[in-house]
Design an enzyme around this catalytic site. Structure first.
Site, PDB file in Angstrom:
ATOM      1  N   HIS A 217       0.854  -1.200   0.000  1.00  0.00           N
ATOM      2  CA  HIS A 217       0.000   0.000   0.000  1.00  0.00           C
ATOM      3  C   HIS A 217       0.881   1.238   0.000  1.00  0.00           C
ATOM      4  CE1 HIS A 217      -1.934  -3.240   2.353  1.00  0.00           C
ATOM      5  NE2 HIS A 217      -2.915  -2.997   1.533  1.00  0.00           N
ATOM      6  N   HIS A 399     -10.086  11.508   7.312  1.00  0.00           N
ATOM      7  CA  HIS A 399     -10.770  11.473   8.607  1.00  0.00           C
ATOM      8  C   HIS A 399     -12.123  12.189   8.568  1.00  0.00           C
ATOM      9  CE1 HIS A 399     -11.200  10.706  12.799  1.00  0.00           C
ATOM     10  NE2 HIS A 399     -11.347  11.982  13.075  1.00  0.00           N
ATOM     11  N   GLY A 400     -12.190  13.316   7.848  1.00  0.00           N
ATOM     12  CA  GLY A 400     -13.463  14.036   7.752  1.00  0.00           C
ATOM     13  C   GLY A 400     -14.529  13.215   7.060  1.00  0.00           C
ATOM     14  N   ILE A 401     -14.222  12.729   5.853  1.00  0.00           N
ATOM     15  CA  ILE A 401     -15.250  11.980   5.117  1.00  0.00           C
ATOM     16  C   ILE A 401     -15.569  10.650   5.797  1.00  0.00           C
ATOM     17  CG2 ILE A 401     -15.005  13.010   2.818  1.00  0.00           C
ATOM     18  CD1 ILE A 401     -13.212  10.594   2.131  1.00  0.00           C
ATOM     19  N   THR A 442      -9.488   3.350  10.529  1.00  0.00           N
ATOM     20  CA  THR A 442      -9.278   2.930  11.911  1.00  0.00           C
ATOM     21  C   THR A 442     -10.312   3.561  12.830  1.00  0.00           C
ATOM     22  OG1 THR A 442      -6.953   3.088  11.355  1.00  0.00           O
ATOM     23  CG2 THR A 442      -7.495   2.665  13.635  1.00  0.00           C
ATOM     24  N   SER A 443     -10.529   4.871  12.647  1.00  0.00           N
ATOM     25  CA  SER A 443     -11.404   5.552  13.592  1.00  0.00           C
ATOM     26  C   SER A 443     -12.822   4.995  13.506  1.00  0.00           C
ATOM     27  CB  SER A 443     -11.397   7.056  13.344  1.00  0.00           C
ATOM     28  OG  SER A 443     -11.905   7.327  12.068  1.00  0.00           O
ATOM     29  N   GLY A 484      -7.447  -1.167  19.756  1.00  0.00           N
ATOM     30  CA  GLY A 484      -6.514  -0.280  19.047  1.00  0.00           C
ATOM     31  C   GLY A 484      -5.103  -0.309  19.603  1.00  0.00           C
ATOM     32  N   GLY A 556      -8.255  12.512  15.197  1.00  0.00           N
ATOM     33  CA  GLY A 556      -9.206  11.658  15.920  1.00  0.00           C
ATOM     34  C   GLY A 556      -9.490  12.185  17.319  1.00  0.00           C
TER      35      GLY A 556
HETATM   36  P1  ADP Z   1      -7.235   5.899   9.098  1.00  0.00           P
HETATM   37  O1  ADP Z   1      -6.100   6.133  10.040  1.00  0.00           O
HETATM   38  O2  ADP Z   1      -7.509   4.451   8.890  1.00  0.00           O
HETATM   39  O3  ADP Z   1      -7.127   6.708   7.838  1.00  0.00           O
HETATM   40  P2  ADP Z   1      -9.046   7.914  10.136  1.00  0.00           P
HETATM   41  O4  ADP Z   1      -8.308   8.888   9.307  1.00  0.00           O
HETATM   42  O5  ADP Z   1     -10.531   7.957  10.067  1.00  0.00           O
HETATM   43  O6  ADP Z   1      -8.547   6.436   9.889  1.00  0.00           O
HETATM   44  O7  ADP Z   1      -8.701   8.167  11.657  1.00  0.00           O
HETATM   45  C1  ADP Z   1      -7.444   8.559  12.071  1.00  0.00           C
HETATM   46  C2  ADP Z   1      -7.482   8.685  13.590  1.00  0.00           C
HETATM   47  O8  ADP Z   1      -7.674   7.403  14.155  1.00  0.00           O
HETATM   48  C3  ADP Z   1      -6.189   9.174  14.182  1.00  0.00           C
HETATM   49  O9  ADP Z   1      -6.151  10.584  14.187  1.00  0.00           O
HETATM   50  C4  ADP Z   1      -6.232   8.620  15.593  1.00  0.00           C
HETATM   51  O10 ADP Z   1      -6.896   9.466  16.497  1.00  0.00           O
HETATM   52  C5  ADP Z   1      -7.080   7.381  15.445  1.00  0.00           C
HETATM   53  N1  ADP Z   1      -6.275   6.152  15.551  1.00  0.00           N
HETATM   54  C6  ADP Z   1      -5.468   5.584  14.634  1.00  0.00           C
HETATM   55  N2  ADP Z   1      -4.927   4.438  15.114  1.00  0.00           N
HETATM   56  C7  ADP Z   1      -5.414   4.313  16.378  1.00  0.00           C
HETATM   57  C8  ADP Z   1      -5.255   3.342  17.410  1.00  0.00           C
HETATM   58  N3  ADP Z   1      -4.497   2.267  17.238  1.00  0.00           N
HETATM   59  N4  ADP Z   1      -5.910   3.527  18.586  1.00  0.00           N
HETATM   60  C9  ADP Z   1      -6.699   4.622  18.772  1.00  0.00           C
HETATM   61  N5  ADP Z   1      -6.891   5.547  17.833  1.00  0.00           N
HETATM   62  C10 ADP Z   1      -6.266   5.397  16.655  1.00  0.00           C
HETATM   63 MG    MG Z   2      -7.079   8.779   7.798  1.00  0.00          MG
END
Ligand code: ADP
Ligand code: MG
Length: 578
Positions: A217, A399-401, A442-443, A484, A556
């Protein structure tokens, strides 16, 4: 570059539909992915694999007799949701338990672990073995952190052959772990891939250069060099892998290995044969006995140009399983015994939508829960661009979308559950499930876990009190940290969650009303979220670009603070009304 698609957002769904139609001899589409079209003997362990789409034949192409029983197929390069994994596992299960196996990526670990807990709670014995074959992704001492790449195949194949041989779950898991221990891969890349509809590649390698050890990736590699000749590349791949013999292999001399030269997408078979010619010479010169070599595509990364070499170090047991027959869309070997087709009835339909009985008190509380979900969804709408910008600084900008998709889905689910008479607990559980299912990222998975835990803690019987809400929030936070694995200081949402739950619990214990305690807790979360600007990320996608994020709060943590403040206003408004 990819050229053929309709609506880019529908690409994965349409791809899965077409894949299942084209391969109905082997697979049937089930909610969340595909399962074998052929029936397996009652009591056989089901090997359930999965991950993001965009890696064909991983993962759906490896479902069929002699290989996986089912594959959870996520969106492009995104983990399948917890529900997808759970639903595929249930469809694939034959009463002998389930082995979950996948490539050890953070989002997959989160969702497969959560699905494992749910399967076990439903009485289906479940075990997990993650694949960690990519030796460039972490040092040997941290082997458990390594990613899974083309070595997926040897682990899935060994586990499935053990299941077919009638081994019970613990034994199938043992074989899978053993196969993983004896599978090592090393890869290189020349260009990244471009997802359907995207104007730019998702990641790139500088022109005329070769990324050594880059992930599928685009995860950073360990080195960058000029583009070598085919023979030089063979030497790099073989010497890297012979540097790290698996435990139990004393010497390369006389060892029996399966070499798998894997194409990542746009490197051609002919090029790989030229590379393989030298690989075979080098392996033989090192005294290895080559068994059943494979050159082809086993785990791709869309149209990424690159290749990896896997060595599978056999022993008698693994060799027997490797040679066992298999018949799947993308992998066939020997001849399998004829099998009946699965009777596809309406067996998947029920359970989902049943709303458990709730007391009048809990149904009344459900109205308040619904207003809280409305408020959090509004605040995410108002901040969607800001959240995206914050995530783009060191993460991937979604994260927003992602939060918006999740919050909207949660709101829709909460509305329909509440109007169907659900209690507060069930409204939260269904909202959390919908959030995790739609949000991706993840969020999204973590918010799903949190709302579900809070909902289970509140239940559908009693009227929630300040103390039960504080306990439920603590359960939600525990869910997030247990799945997490982030701790305070890692620069994640946990940095805001922990002060929030600690303040809430403390103030409630000191006699504050829920609204008062929630207000104090929201303030603690808000200042803790702002303070994450000074931290370096140690978890999640932002980790490789840690220093870039200094000065920007964690997205997040920031969105969590926005949400609890919005919910706080709903509580305050409710109190005034009384
Ligand atoms: P992705 O990281 O899969 O792109 P998002 O952008 O929606 O998902 O979310 C990012 C947020 O997820 C980060 O700013 C952080 O707060 C949270 N995050 C990422 N990994 C973890 C984790 N292992 N435990 C808790 N929160 C996490
Ligand atoms: Mg993200």
């Amino acid at each position: 570059m990819t050229r053929l698609y309709n609506e880019p957002a529908a690409f994965a769904d349409e791809m899965i539909e077409g894949f299942a139609l084209a391969n109905s001899r082997y697979v049937r589409q089930v909610p969340g992915g595909v399962a074998r079209a052929t029936a397996s003997p009652e009591g056989q362990v089901a090997v359930v694999i999965g991950g993001g789409s965009g890696h064909y034949p991983a993962f759906g192409g490896l479902v069929g007799q002699g290989l996986a029983h089912g594959a959870a197929m996520g969106n492009l390069f995104a983990s399948p949701s917890t529900q997808q994994v759970e639903s595929v596992a249930k469809a694939a299960s034959d009463g002998g338990g389930v082995l979950l196996s996948y490539g050890n990526y953070a989002g997959d670990v989160l969702n497969f672990d959560a699905a494992q807990d749910r399967l076990r709670a439903a009485g289906i014995p479940t075990e997990t073995v993650t694949v960690t074959d990519d030796i460039s992704s972490a040092p040997l001492a941290e082997k458990h952190k390594r990613r899974g790449i083309a070595g997926d195949l040897t682990v899935f194949k060994s586990a499935a052959a053990a299941a077919e041989a009638g081994y019970e779950l613990a034994e199938v898991a043992r074989v899978a772990r053993h196969a993983n221990e004896r599978t090592r891969s090393f890869g290189v890349a020349f260009t990244g891939c471009t997802l359907p509809g995207a104007a730019e590649p998702l990641f790139t390698v500088p022109k005329g250069r070769m990324a050594v050890g880059m992930g599928i990736h685009g995860e950073p590699g360990i080195d960058e060099t000029g583009v070598p000749t085919a023979d030089e590349l063979a030497e790099l791949l073989v010497s890297s892998l012979l540097n790290e013999l698996p435990e139990g292999v004393e010497s390369a001399q006389g060892a029996r290995v399966v070499p798998i030269l894997n194409g990542l997408g746009s490197v051609k078979y002919e090029e790989m044969f030229v590379v393989y010619r030298r690989i075979a010479q080098l392996l033989e010169a090192a005294g290895l006995e080559i068994v059943d070599p494979h050159v082809g595509e086993f785990c791709t990364s869309f149209d990424m140009a690159g290749t990896s070499l896997t060595l599978f170090w056999l022993d008698d047991e693994l060799e027997r399983f490797w040679n066992a027959p298999a018949d799947t869309p993308a992998y066939r070997k020997g001849s399998v015994a004829a099998a009946e087709r699965v009777q596809t009835s309406a067996d998947t339909a029920d359970s989902e939508d049943r709303i458990p009985d709730a007391t009048a008190e809990s149904r009344e509380a459900a109205e308040l829960v619904l207003r809280a979900v409305e408020a959090l969804s509004r605040t995410i709408d108002d901040n969607v661009d800001d959240l995206g910008r914050m995530d783009a600084i060191a993460g991937d900008g979604d994260h927003g979308i992602g939060m918006q998709r999740g919050a909207h889905a949660a709101l829709e689910a909460a509305r329909s559950a509440q109007s169907a008479g659900a209690g507060a607990g069930t409204v939260l559980v269904l909202a959390g499930d919908a959030w995790a299912h739609r949000a991706g990222g993840t969020s999204g998975a973590l918010w799903g876990v949190a709302l579900r835990s809070l909902g289970l803690a509140l239940g559908d019987e009693s009227r929630p009190t300040a103390a039960s809400v504080a306990d439920g929030v603590a359960a939600g936070v525990a869910g997030i940290t247990s799945y997490g694995k982030a701790q305070v200081g890692d620069k994640t949402m946990v940095d805001a969650l922990v002060p929030f739950t600690e303040t809430l619990t403390r103030e409630v214990a000191a006699g504050a009303s829920l609204t008062e305690a929630w207000t104090w807790a929201s303030e603690a979360a808000t200042s803790a979220a702002a303070a994450t600007a000074d931290l370096l990320p140690r978890m999640g996608r932002a980790r490789p670009h840690a220093e870039k994020s200094l000065g920007t709060p964690d997205p997040g943590a920031h969105s969590f603070a926005l949400i609890v403040r919005a919910v706080g206003s709903v509580l305050a408004a409710q109190e005034e009304r009384k």
